[in-house]
Motif scaffolding. Sequence first.
Motif, PDB file in Angstrom:
ATOM      1  N   MET A   1       0.847  -1.195   0.000  1.00 47.93           N
ATOM      2  CA  MET A   1       0.000   0.000   0.000  1.00 47.93           C
ATOM      3  C   MET A   1       0.884   1.247   0.000  1.00 47.93           C
ATOM      4  N   THR A   2       0.524   2.247  -0.826  1.00 49.81           N
ATOM      5  CA  THR A   2       1.255   3.504  -0.884  1.00 49.81           C
ATOM      6  C   THR A   2       0.566   4.529  -0.008  1.00 49.81           C
ATOM      7  N   TRP A   3       1.283   4.996   1.017  1.00 47.12           N
ATOM      8  CA  TRP A   3       0.731   5.958   1.969  1.00 47.12           C
ATOM      9  C   TRP A   3       1.274   7.354   1.669  1.00 47.12           C
ATOM     10  N   VAL A   4       0.419   8.364   1.759  1.00 46.17           N
ATOM     11  CA  VAL A   4       0.839   9.756   1.726  1.00 46.17           C
ATOM     12  C   VAL A   4       0.514  10.353   3.085  1.00 46.17           C
ATOM     13  N   LEU A   5       1.537  10.882   3.745  1.00 47.15           N
ATOM     14  CA  LEU A   5       1.393  11.364   5.124  1.00 47.15           C
ATOM     15  C   LEU A   5       1.512  12.881   5.161  1.00 47.15           C
ATOM     16  N   ALA A   6       0.429  13.548   5.524  1.00 46.08           N
ATOM     17  CA  ALA A   6       0.403  14.999   5.685  1.00 46.08           C
ATOM     18  C   ALA A   6       0.143  15.277   7.165  1.00 46.08           C
ATOM     19  N   LEU A   7       1.170  15.098   8.000  1.00 40.57           N
ATOM     20  CA  LEU A   7       0.978  15.012   9.448  1.00 40.57           C
ATOM     21  C   LEU A   7       1.620  16.159  10.220  1.00 40.57           C
ATOM     22  N   THR A   8       1.695  17.325   9.603  1.00 41.43           N
ATOM     23  CA  THR A   8       2.273  18.485  10.277  1.00 41.43           C
ATOM     24  C   THR A   8       1.581  18.744  11.620  1.00 41.43           C
ATOM     25  N   GLY A   9       2.382  18.933  12.672  1.00 44.39           N
ATOM     26  CA  GLY A   9       1.839  19.282  13.994  1.00 44.39           C
ATOM     27  C   GLY A   9       1.339  18.115  14.806  1.00 44.39           C
ATOM     28  N   LEU A  10       1.459  16.897  14.317  1.00 45.61           N
ATOM     29  CA  LEU A  10       1.004  15.720  15.070  1.00 45.61           C
ATOM     30  C   LEU A  10       2.109  15.296  16.035  1.00 45.61           C
ATOM     31  N   ALA A  11       1.793  15.228  17.325  1.00 56.00           N
ATOM     32  CA  ALA A  11       2.809  14.880  18.323  1.00 56.00           C
ATOM     33  C   ALA A  11       3.354  13.467  18.097  1.00 56.00           C
TER      34      ALA A  11
ATOM     35  N   VAL B   1       5.663   8.065  15.517  1.00 59.01           N
ATOM     36  CA  VAL B   1       5.075   6.745  15.762  1.00 59.01           C
ATOM     37  C   VAL B   1       4.411   6.221  14.492  1.00 59.01           C
ATOM     38  N   VAL B   2       3.645   7.095  13.826  1.00 61.77           N
ATOM     39  CA  VAL B   2       2.948   6.695  12.605  1.00 61.77           C
ATOM     40  C   VAL B   2       3.950   6.351  11.507  1.00 61.77           C
ATOM     41  N   VAL B   3       4.952   7.189  11.336  1.00 60.47           N
ATOM     42  CA  VAL B   3       5.953   6.956  10.286  1.00 60.47           C
ATOM     43  C   VAL B   3       6.686   5.650  10.529  1.00 60.47           C
ATOM     44  N   ARG B   4       7.042   5.402  11.769  1.00 63.24           N
ATOM     45  CA  ARG B   4       7.770   4.164  12.086  1.00 63.24           C
ATOM     46  C   ARG B   4       6.910   2.931  11.789  1.00 63.24           C
ATOM     47  N   GLN B   5       5.628   2.980  12.109  1.00 60.94           N
ATOM     48  CA  GLN B   5       4.751   1.840  11.833  1.00 60.94           C
ATOM     49  C   GLN B   5       4.619   1.557  10.340  1.00 60.94           C
ATOM     50  N   LEU B   6       4.607   2.614   9.543  1.00 62.44           N
ATOM     51  CA  LEU B   6       4.370   2.451   8.104  1.00 62.44           C
ATOM     52  C   LEU B   6       5.653   2.394   7.291  1.00 62.44           C
ATOM     53  N   GLU B   7       6.790   2.447   7.970  1.00 65.68           N
ATOM     54  CA  GLU B   7       8.081   2.513   7.287  1.00 65.68           C
ATOM     55  C   GLU B   7       8.305   1.386   6.281  1.00 65.68           C
ATOM     56  N   PRO B   8       7.864   0.153   6.520  1.00 64.52           N
ATOM     57  CA  PRO B   8       8.081  -0.901   5.522  1.00 64.52           C
ATOM     58  C   PRO B   8       7.420  -0.615   4.174  1.00 64.52           C
ATOM     59  N   ASP B   9       6.393   0.237   4.172  1.00 66.80           N
ATOM     60  CA  ASP B   9       5.711   0.572   2.923  1.00 66.80           C
ATOM     61  C   ASP B   9       6.261   1.828   2.261  1.00 66.80           C
ATOM     62  N   ALA B  10       7.350   2.370   2.783  1.00 64.76           N
ATOM     63  CA  ALA B  10       7.993   3.567   2.217  1.00 64.76           C
ATOM     64  C   ALA B  10       6.991   4.699   2.007  1.00 64.76           C
ATOM     65  N   PRO B  11       6.386   5.211   3.079  1.00 66.45           N
ATOM     66  CA  PRO B  11       5.381   6.270   2.928  1.00 66.45           C
ATOM     67  C   PRO B  11       5.995   7.558   2.390  1.00 66.45           C
ATOM     68  N   ARG B  12       5.160   8.352   1.709  1.00 61.70           N
ATOM     69  CA  ARG B  12       5.588   9.654   1.195  1.00 61.70           C
ATOM     70  C   ARG B  12       5.123  10.735   2.156  1.00 61.70           C
TER      71      ARG B  12
ATOM     72  N   VAL C   1      -1.549   2.337  19.468  1.00 66.83           N
ATOM     73  CA  VAL C   1      -2.483   2.194  18.347  1.00 66.83           C
ATOM     74  C   VAL C   1      -1.733   1.783  17.085  1.00 66.83           C
ATOM     75  N   THR C   2      -2.241   0.767  16.407  1.00 67.82           N
ATOM     76  CA  THR C   2      -1.665   0.348  15.133  1.00 67.82           C
ATOM     77  C   THR C   2      -2.460   1.016  14.012  1.00 67.82           C
ATOM     78  N   VAL C   3      -1.831   1.937  13.332  1.00 67.32           N
ATOM     79  CA  VAL C   3      -2.534   2.751  12.337  1.00 67.32           C
ATOM     80  C   VAL C   3      -3.047   1.885  11.191  1.00 67.32           C
ATOM     81  N   ARG C   4      -2.238   0.986  10.725  1.00 69.88           N
ATOM     82  CA  ARG C   4      -2.643   0.136   9.600  1.00 69.88           C
ATOM     83  C   ARG C   4      -3.914  -0.654   9.938  1.00 69.88           C
TER      84      ARG C   4
END
Length: 373
Positions: free
Chosen positions: A1-11, A15-26, A98-101
Amino acid sequence: MTWVLALTGLAHEAVVVRQLEPDAPRRVTDLVELLALAQPALAETVLISARFPQMNREVAQRVARHVPCFGVADSHDDSAAARIADWGLPVIRVDPSVTVRAAVSAMGVAPNREPAAPLAPLIAVTGPHGATGRTTVAAAVATALGRSVLIDADLVAPAVGFHCGATGGTDLTSAARAAADGRLRSGNLLAAAADVERLSVVTGIPHPEQVRDLALSGVEVVLDEAVATGQPVVVDCGAGPCVPAELGAVRRAVIARATHVLSVGVPTALGIRRWVDSAGELGECTSAGTGQVIVVWNRMPRGPDSLRRLREVVAVARPDARVAGLPDDPDTAAALDRRPGTVGQRAPRGRLAAAIAALTAGLQLTGGAADRA
């Protein structure tokens, strides 16, 4: 799955990026970049935080029309969750547990797809350096198509506005800035453009120094929104090769999106040599797209053998291209000198107008307003 992350200001962004790292999120940090990536061919899921710059309900719903889109808020941030809910997006509350996926899979939200409108044709008009009549051809083709959008993306010598007699309306710099701010839609692009006898004209950059402020991503959104109007789009994208090369980025973006590329040359010894020299660079521009290339020889002298010899030149340099000729028409040239306007507006019964009509008919445009023009 290709993820696009627009997460400015999220504390809990890390955590989210690390969980989705195997899918090489943008990861994206501005609105133009998000809109460019939020397409079915580029992204499968988009995650947006409540504090992403310039995000609002209208933009969020626009993204959600194309790909599944979720708002992400920190588990303790009720105001962020409420803001995302106001945008009409499902909310995922995140913390390290929380597991985002899994949360996304559990929601199973599909994009709110609208029926796909037929894509309008985009005709890029280019050519080698020199006075080949590129702007005259671009404006004449746009007029021959009926109601259409005419954009001046020549960053070196923009002349569409002057040529058409366009007054007021938006220019490419302003349109690209509105795109960067998330304020540009196909409807308000038409409203902002200068209305010149059935043409919606977006004029060129007002000042040469504004080139450095012209974001390529903003211009790409302008092109996409122009096509989304459903009207044929004609873009004068300047001459090539470009020096410095940075000036060619917009030209390459136009040609890569084009359904048809008109390469305008003149049949003089110098004009032919310049066209041959530019053919290789044109090949690099068109390699990323699927546009049909038509070499248009402007100001053709009378004689049965003239175009045949030029076809032989083109067959060597660009064997996949079609060839068309436009006549030397002093009467039409004089009419255009007397009053700004396009060929079809100022000399509709001239030899050049007849040749432009034949050229336009030969493009065999399909889709959108092209069928109704």
